[in-house]
Write a protein that holds these residues in place. Structure first.
Motif, PDB file in Angstrom:
ATOM      1  N   ALA A   1       9.793  27.498 137.131  1.00  0.00           N
ATOM      2  CA  ALA A   1       9.738  28.922 136.770  1.00  0.00           C
ATOM      3  C   ALA A   1      10.774  29.240 135.698  1.00  0.00           C
ATOM      4  CB  ALA A   1       9.965  29.789 138.006  1.00  0.00           C
ATOM      5  N   LEU A   2      11.960  28.649 135.814  1.00  0.00           N
ATOM      6  CA  LEU A   2      12.983  28.860 134.782  1.00  0.00           C
ATOM      7  C   LEU A   2      12.527  28.285 133.441  1.00  0.00           C
ATOM      8  CD1 LEU A   2      16.152  27.957 136.885  1.00  0.00           C
ATOM      9  CD2 LEU A   2      15.619  30.204 135.925  1.00  0.00           C
ATOM     10  N   ARG A   3      11.711  27.243 133.492  1.00  0.00           N
ATOM     11  CA  ARG A   3      11.228  26.617 132.269  1.00  0.00           C
ATOM     12  C   ARG A   3      10.078  27.408 131.639  1.00  0.00           C
ATOM     13  NH1 ARG A   3       8.000  21.929 132.932  1.00  0.00           N
ATOM     14  NH2 ARG A   3       9.122  21.718 134.921  1.00  0.00           N
ATOM     15  N   TYR A   4       9.120  27.823 132.458  1.00  0.00           N
ATOM     16  CA  TYR A   4       7.913  28.458 131.922  1.00  0.00           C
ATOM     17  C   TYR A   4       7.996  29.984 131.842  1.00  0.00           C
ATOM     18  CZ  TYR A   4       5.493  23.977 132.459  1.00  0.00           C
ATOM     19  OH  TYR A   4       5.105  22.664 132.354  1.00  0.00           O
ATOM     20  N   PHE A   5       8.826  30.594 132.684  1.00  0.00           N
ATOM     21  CA  PHE A   5       8.860  32.054 132.749  1.00  0.00           C
ATOM     22  C   PHE A   5      10.274  32.590 132.542  1.00  0.00           C
ATOM     23  CE2 PHE A   5       5.738  30.512 136.030  1.00  0.00           C
ATOM     24  CZ  PHE A   5       4.624  30.638 135.212  1.00  0.00           C
TER      25      PHE A   5
ATOM     26  N   ASP B   1      24.167  34.065 135.744  1.00  0.00           N
ATOM     27  CA  ASP B   1      23.393  33.639 136.904  1.00  0.00           C
ATOM     28  C   ASP B   1      22.318  32.620 136.527  1.00  0.00           C
ATOM     29  OD1 ASP B   1      24.795  35.245 138.667  1.00  0.00           O
ATOM     30  OD2 ASP B   1      23.429  36.939 138.446  1.00  0.00           O
ATOM     31  N   MET B   2      21.872  32.677 135.287  1.00  0.00           N
ATOM     32  CA  MET B   2      20.850  31.726 134.847  1.00  0.00           C
ATOM     33  C   MET B   2      21.379  30.299 134.921  1.00  0.00           C
ATOM     34  SD  MET B   2      18.064  33.386 134.083  1.00  0.00           S
ATOM     35  CE  MET B   2      17.128  32.359 132.961  1.00  0.00           C
ATOM     36  N   GLU B   3      22.625  30.106 134.512  1.00  0.00           N
ATOM     37  CA  GLU B   3      23.212  28.770 134.568  1.00  0.00           C
ATOM     38  C   GLU B   3      23.467  28.346 136.009  1.00  0.00           C
ATOM     39  OE1 GLU B   3      24.530  25.106 134.150  1.00  0.00           O
ATOM     40  OE2 GLU B   3      23.420  26.287 132.680  1.00  0.00           O
ATOM     41  N   VAL B   4      23.825  29.322 136.867  1.00  0.00           N
ATOM     42  CA  VAL B   4      24.030  29.000 138.274  1.00  0.00           C
ATOM     43  C   VAL B   4      22.723  28.489 138.886  1.00  0.00           C
ATOM     44  CG1 VAL B   4      24.632  29.915 140.546  1.00  0.00           C
ATOM     45  CG2 VAL B   4      25.915  30.649 138.523  1.00  0.00           C
ATOM     46  N   LEU B   5      21.617  29.156 138.584  1.00  0.00           N
ATOM     47  CA  LEU B   5      20.324  28.708 139.092  1.00  0.00           C
ATOM     48  C   LEU B   5      19.963  27.336 138.534  1.00  0.00           C
ATOM     49  CD1 LEU B   5      18.250  32.022 138.918  1.00  0.00           C
ATOM     50  CD2 LEU B   5      19.150  30.898 140.970  1.00  0.00           C
ATOM     51  N   ASN B   6      20.179  27.145 137.236  1.00  0.00           N
ATOM     52  CA  ASN B   6      19.901  25.839 136.629  1.00  0.00           C
ATOM     53  C   ASN B   6      20.738  24.736 137.272  1.00  0.00           C
ATOM     54  OD1 ASN B   6      17.887  25.897 134.499  1.00  0.00           O
ATOM     55  ND2 ASN B   6      19.222  27.358 133.459  1.00  0.00           N
TER      56      ASN B   6
ATOM     57  N   THR C   1       5.717  22.557 145.198  1.00  0.00           N
ATOM     58  CA  THR C   1       5.388  21.842 143.961  1.00  0.00           C
ATOM     59  C   THR C   1       5.783  22.680 142.747  1.00  0.00           C
ATOM     60  OG1 THR C   1       3.098  22.673 144.056  1.00  0.00           O
ATOM     61  CG2 THR C   1       3.531  20.524 145.023  1.00  0.00           C
ATOM     62  N   ASN C   2       5.878  22.038 141.595  1.00  0.00           N
ATOM     63  CA  ASN C   2       6.304  22.719 140.369  1.00  0.00           C
ATOM     64  C   ASN C   2       5.148  23.508 139.753  1.00  0.00           C
ATOM     65  OD1 ASN C   2       8.078  20.403 140.889  1.00  0.00           O
ATOM     66  ND2 ASN C   2       9.064  20.962 138.979  1.00  0.00           N
ATOM     67  N   PHE C   3       5.483  24.642 139.154  1.00  0.00           N
ATOM     68  CA  PHE C   3       4.486  25.441 138.453  1.00  0.00           C
ATOM     69  C   PHE C   3       3.856  24.656 137.304  1.00  0.00           C
ATOM     70  CE2 PHE C   3       6.675  29.180 140.246  1.00  0.00           C
ATOM     71  CZ  PHE C   3       5.583  29.971 140.575  1.00  0.00           C
ATOM     72  N   LEU C   4       2.568  24.855 137.138  1.00  0.00           N
ATOM     73  CA  LEU C   4       1.875  24.487 135.914  1.00  0.00           C
ATOM     74  C   LEU C   4       1.269  25.771 135.347  1.00  0.00           C
ATOM     75  CD1 LEU C   4       0.132  21.157 137.042  1.00  0.00           C
ATOM     76  CD2 LEU C   4       2.250  21.421 135.729  1.00  0.00           C
ATOM     77  N   THR C   5       0.806  25.717 134.101  1.00  0.00           N
ATOM     78  CA  THR C   5       0.348  26.937 133.430  1.00  0.00           C
ATOM     79  C   THR C   5      -1.079  26.761 132.889  1.00  0.00           C
ATOM     80  OG1 THR C   5       1.239  26.261 131.274  1.00  0.00           O
ATOM     81  CG2 THR C   5       2.723  27.440 132.771  1.00  0.00           C
TER      82      THR C   5
END
Length: 431
Positions: A408-412, A377-382, A294-298
């Protein structure tokens, strides 16, 4: 607060045997259903109760069962048998609710199976259980033997002309067996790969026959609905999603575990009241609300209610309802890498995006942890979170794996960038 699913579970003690379970009103629902109700009556009751599947997807159980063809005579049942399969594989990271039910009250599951099979006109049921759940399998086998001896399983149960045999099938393991058609392939002795749908299992499932696959917790709800009715069941909840739910918390909290609570209990209440809050010296940064896929929440989501719609609107899924906590002293990049390692090795390898994409995601995250991450690498992950999204793979395995990564890429994001700029994991050298 009513806790029908766990009312007979006694931590540290043996579960109730058949005599004890019957003394606690066990199998009363079976007597009521087989002697006083038609299968259609129970199906309507489940639809009115709004029981949703507890395996992760939350699909309405009554609707799912309504797709099964119903026969008018027993001769047709002999020609085209039906099957009930209970998914007890429970390999979702951070999830242990079904084990609690099977080890704490095995007869509750058997009673639910009898009622489910009667409703579906199925005379054979399988409990598909993960190989590591040795204690659960032992207790279920014992409960089945007790029921056979007392005429609750086998031929002509309670002189109702209903027959049912229940078998415990120990799985060789694979996370992909959480997908119902991969489970059915495995049960047939084939490679555990998902099937194309349609046809759906309710029409053509195990050995090409009508089959229903449901989670342990889902099935355990059914005796209580039959005994107490749809209005009672809906009244247990704090929201539109009916009933109670076994919620769990793991991570750096003072009292990790699982508790049966009303559906819709707020996240903050579960963590602070039942899990005891964060351990001394740690603060909460985020959480996976329903297991590892599931997706992270904060922290901003702590006052959300734990139900399907509320968590869904926040951008995640209720899933299994078992939270995994991310604290402020744990590297989120390392946590996601660990999850992606699991998902990569559990891929069935059937489709290219999942088979090749997940190991590549794990490799890139390992490079981040070793201080060799690059800005590109950030774009590769995205890009992988988009290419492995729903609709691009054969089943939901890879999209589920992308949930924690995308969020995680969105929140962290700053944590990923710190690995790149510092040429090392800020939390120390990766193991």
């Amino acid at each position: 607060m009513e806790t029908p699913l766990t009312q007979h579970i006694r931590p540290g003690q043996e579960p109730l045997d058949l005599k004890g379970y019957r003394a606690a009103a066990g199998y009363r629902a079976v007597h009521k259903a087989l002697l006083e109700m038609e299968p259609g009556d129970i199906l309507q009751l489940l639809q009115d109760a709004n029981l949703r599947g507890r395996g992760g997807a939350g699909f309405p159980t009554g609707m799912k069962w309504s797709f099964v063809p119903m026969y008018k005579d027993r001769e047709e049942l002999k020609r085209r048998p039906k099957y009930l399969v209970v998914n007890a594989d429970e390999m979702e990271p951070g999830t242990f609710k079904d084990r609690l039910l099977m080890e704490g009250d095995p007869h509750q599951l058997i009673e639910g199976i009898i009622l489910s099979a009667y409703t579906l006109q199925a005379e054979t049921a399988y409990i598909f259980i993960r190989g590591e759940y040795l204690r659960s399998a032992e207790l279920l086998q014992r409960a089945i033997a007790e029921c056979k001896e007392q005429g609750l399983l086998g031929e002509n149960i309670l002189h109702s002309r209903f027959n049912l045999n229940v078998y415990v099938h120990t799985s060789a393991g694979r996370y992909i067996c959480g997908e119902e058609t991969a489970l059915l392939n495995s049960l047939e002795g084939k490679r555990a790969t998902p099937r194309a749908k349609p046809p759906f299992p309710q029409v053509s499932g195990l050995w090409g026959r009508p089959t229903v696959v449901n989670n342990v917790e889902t099935i355990c709800n059914i005796p209580h609905i039959v005994n107490n009715g749809a209005d009672w069941y809906r009244g247990l909840s704090l929201t539109e999603d009916a009933g109670t739910k076994i919620f769990g918390v793991s991570g750096r909290v003072k009292n990790p575990g699982a508790w049966e609570l009303p559906m819709g209990t707020p996240v903050r209440e579960i963590i602070d009241k039942y899990a005891g809050g964060m351990q001394d010296g740690y603060q909460l940064r985020g959480f996976l609300p329903g297991g590892g896929s599931t997706n992270f929440l904060t922290r901003e989501h702590l006052d959300l209610r734990m139900d399907y719609s509320s968590i869904g609107k926040a951008g995640s899924r209720l899933g299994t309802g078992t939270m995994i906590i991310l604290d402020d002293k744990t590297c989120p990049v390392g946590m996601v890498r660990n999850l992606e390692h699991f998902f990569a090795q559990e891929s069935c390898g059937w489709c290219t995006p999942c088979r090749d994409g997940l190991p590549w995601v794990e490799h890139i995250l390992s490079e981040f942890e070793q201080g060799r991450g690059e800005p590109e690498d950030m774009e590769v992950l995205n890009r992988h979170t988009r290419l492995l999204a729903p609709g691009n793979t054969f089943c939901a395995h890879a999209p589920g794996a992308m949930g924690p990564l995308e969020s995680a890429l969105r929140y962290f994001r700053e944590d990923f960038e710190a690995h790149i700029h510092g040429k090392a994991c800020p939390w120390g050298k990766a193991e």
